[in-house]
Design a protein around this motif. Structure first.
Motif, mmCIF file in Angstrom:
data_model
loop_
_atom_site.group_PDB
_atom_site.id
_atom_site.type_symbol
_atom_site.label_atom_id
_atom_site.label_comp_id
_atom_site.label_asym_id
_atom_site.label_seq_id
_atom_site.Cartn_x
_atom_site.Cartn_y
_atom_site.Cartn_z
ATOM 1 N N THR A 50 -20.767 -94.823 -47.009
ATOM 2 C CA THR A 50 -20.372 -93.749 -46.271
ATOM 3 C C THR A 50 -20.578 -93.043 -44.917
ATOM 4 O OG1 THR A 50 -20.409 -91.137 -46.863
ATOM 5 C CG2 THR A 50 -22.665 -92.699 -46.975
ATOM 6 N N GLU A 71 -16.447 -86.557 -46.771
ATOM 7 C CA GLU A 71 -16.007 -87.317 -47.305
ATOM 8 C C GLU A 71 -14.922 -86.270 -48.180
ATOM 9 O OE1 GLU A 71 -16.029 -90.124 -47.953
ATOM 10 O OE2 GLU A 71 -17.762 -91.457 -46.617
ATOM 11 N N GLY A 72 -14.917 -87.068 -49.227
ATOM 12 C CA GLY A 72 -13.983 -86.182 -50.559
ATOM 13 C C GLY A 72 -13.009 -85.396 -50.323
ATOM 14 N N GLU A 73 -12.779 -83.969 -51.470
ATOM 15 C CA GLU A 73 -11.428 -83.256 -50.873
ATOM 16 C C GLU A 73 -11.806 -82.625 -49.022
ATOM 17 O OE1 GLU A 73 -9.262 -81.405 -51.367
ATOM 18 O OE2 GLU A 73 -9.137 -82.522 -52.514
ATOM 19 N N ARG A 76 -10.424 -84.780 -47.099
ATOM 20 C CA ARG A 76 -8.521 -85.118 -47.096
ATOM 21 C C ARG A 76 -7.920 -83.916 -46.666
ATOM 22 N NH1 ARG A 76 -10.336 -87.633 -51.689
ATOM 23 N NH2 ARG A 76 -10.781 -85.809 -52.835
#
Length: 373
Positions: A50, A71-73, A76
């Motif tokens: 990560t 990381e993740g939403e 993005r």
């Protein structure tokens, strides 16, 4: 080992790829990964590795998580907000490079890293973001010092945090004006994204503003070391793009990318515990003999497979078009305005660093043509 890596990491990397491709570095408490296939795995396997690094001093200095550590939403969402902002930028870069070069031409000499390449990159990035280049340069240089602060000098980090604390006017102004800058896009279409989300990302981007200038400098350094290729690029400006791309492989300005293990893993036969920090040496991967024939040779005609100069996976650099455009255009304008540019007789390359590796001073001279009235 750190002293060797700082001075010139490439001989050490070549040795480690053969003998010890995953090595524990106690001084920085990280596992150094040097082979292309292992570095690529670290950068692309999101289940085991990560980018979230809660213990990184960058989190404290920037006042929260930069984009790189998300990381993740959250990652993005911010990547989507600025996804198209770094594409067609030559129209921004060329006038800036032309102006800075014009100021230097009459002097017949300059240190091109500090006087030309870095100012072009910083000014172009600042124009794209809608900030002042002076502030941007100061932030970037402070963050370089933090990134290279392997001794965890708390005084240095505290000083850096204080320098970066003068940020509110920038975001406040852009909330009021709502222009078409990168920062406005970070704020969101309705300006609802909070400062706590925007400011750490904005601050860390200042570090990225220096990297295009470093890449341009590395390209010139490499061309100076290969006179036949330098002549070709000077006579054929279209080949500058190939030179820049090869320089990114040959000497990546960002030599190491950090990751953290999410579980115990085995890499190249080496057991690594969970929650361990990984130093993925993209600079070493880009000279891996198993991937690149004669990897230590700079060759603008190289038909190179995928190198990792911009990283890999979902966390690859969001701005390759911008970085390449700045470096290519800065080099093009330099050779156009100063076609006789050459190193001073006493100049010798003195790059330094392994995590971040700028090219060092580029002491140059050129012929000044005076008009006769």
């Amino acid at each position: 080992m750190l002293t060797e890596l700082e001075a010139d990491p490439y001989p050490a990397y070549a040795r480690l790829r053969k003998e010890n491709p995953v090595l524990w570095l106690p001084d920085v408490r990280q596992w150094l990964v040097t082979r292309w296939r292992d570095v690529h795995t670290v950068l692309t396997d999101r289940d085991r590795f990560t980018t979230d690094q809660p213990e990184s001093p960058m989190v404290d200095v920037c006042g929260g998580k930069p984009l790189l550590f998300r990381e993740g939403e959250s990652h993005r969402d911010l990547r989507t907000a600025i996804g198209d902002d770094f594409r067609s930028v030559d129209a921004i870069v060329r006038p800036i490079a032309t102006r800075i070069a014009a100021d230097l031409v009459p002097f017949g000499r300059a240190e091109l890293s500090a006087d030309y390449f870095e100012p072009v990159g910083v000014a172009a990035f600042a124009a794209l973001l809608g900030v002042e280049s002076g502030v941007w340069a100061e932030w970037g240089n402070v963050l370089v010092a933090v990134a290279n602060n392997f001794g965890r000098d708390r005084t240095l980090n505290a000083t850096a945090a204080a320098v970066l604390a003068h940020d509110a006017p920038i975001v406040r102004r852009l909330r009021e004006l709502s222009d078409d800058s990168v920062i406005s896009h970070l704020l969101g279409p309705d300006g609802s994204r909070p400062d706590s989300d925007v400011l750490p990302v904005l601050k860390h981007l200042a570090l990225s503003a220096l990297e295009p200038g470093w890449l341009a400098g590395w390209t010139l350094l490499a061309l100076w070391s290969t006179p036949d290729q330098f002549t070709q690029v000077r006579n054929d400006p279209a080949s500058a793009g190939s030179a820049v791309a090869e320089a990114l492989r040959w000497s990546s300005p960002v030599g190491v990318l950090g990751r953290r293990t999410t579980r115990a893993v085995t890499l190249a036969g080496q057991d690594i515990p969970a929650e361990a920090m990984i130093a993925a040496a993209v600079a070493s991967a880009n000279r891996d003999e198993e991937v690149f024939p004669e990897p230590d040779r700079f060759d603008i005609h190289r038909d190179a497979p995928e190198h990792l100069g911009f990283g890999a996976g979902v966390h690859h650099c969001p701005a390759p078009p911008f970085v390449l455009s700045v470096a290519r255009t800065a080099l093009d304008v330099l050779l156009e305005r100063m076609p006789s540019v050459r190193p001073t007789p006493a100049w010798r390359p003195v790059p330094h660093g392994w995590k971040l590796r700028p090219p060092g001073p580029l002491d140059a001279v050129w012929d000044v043509v005076t008009s006769r009235g």
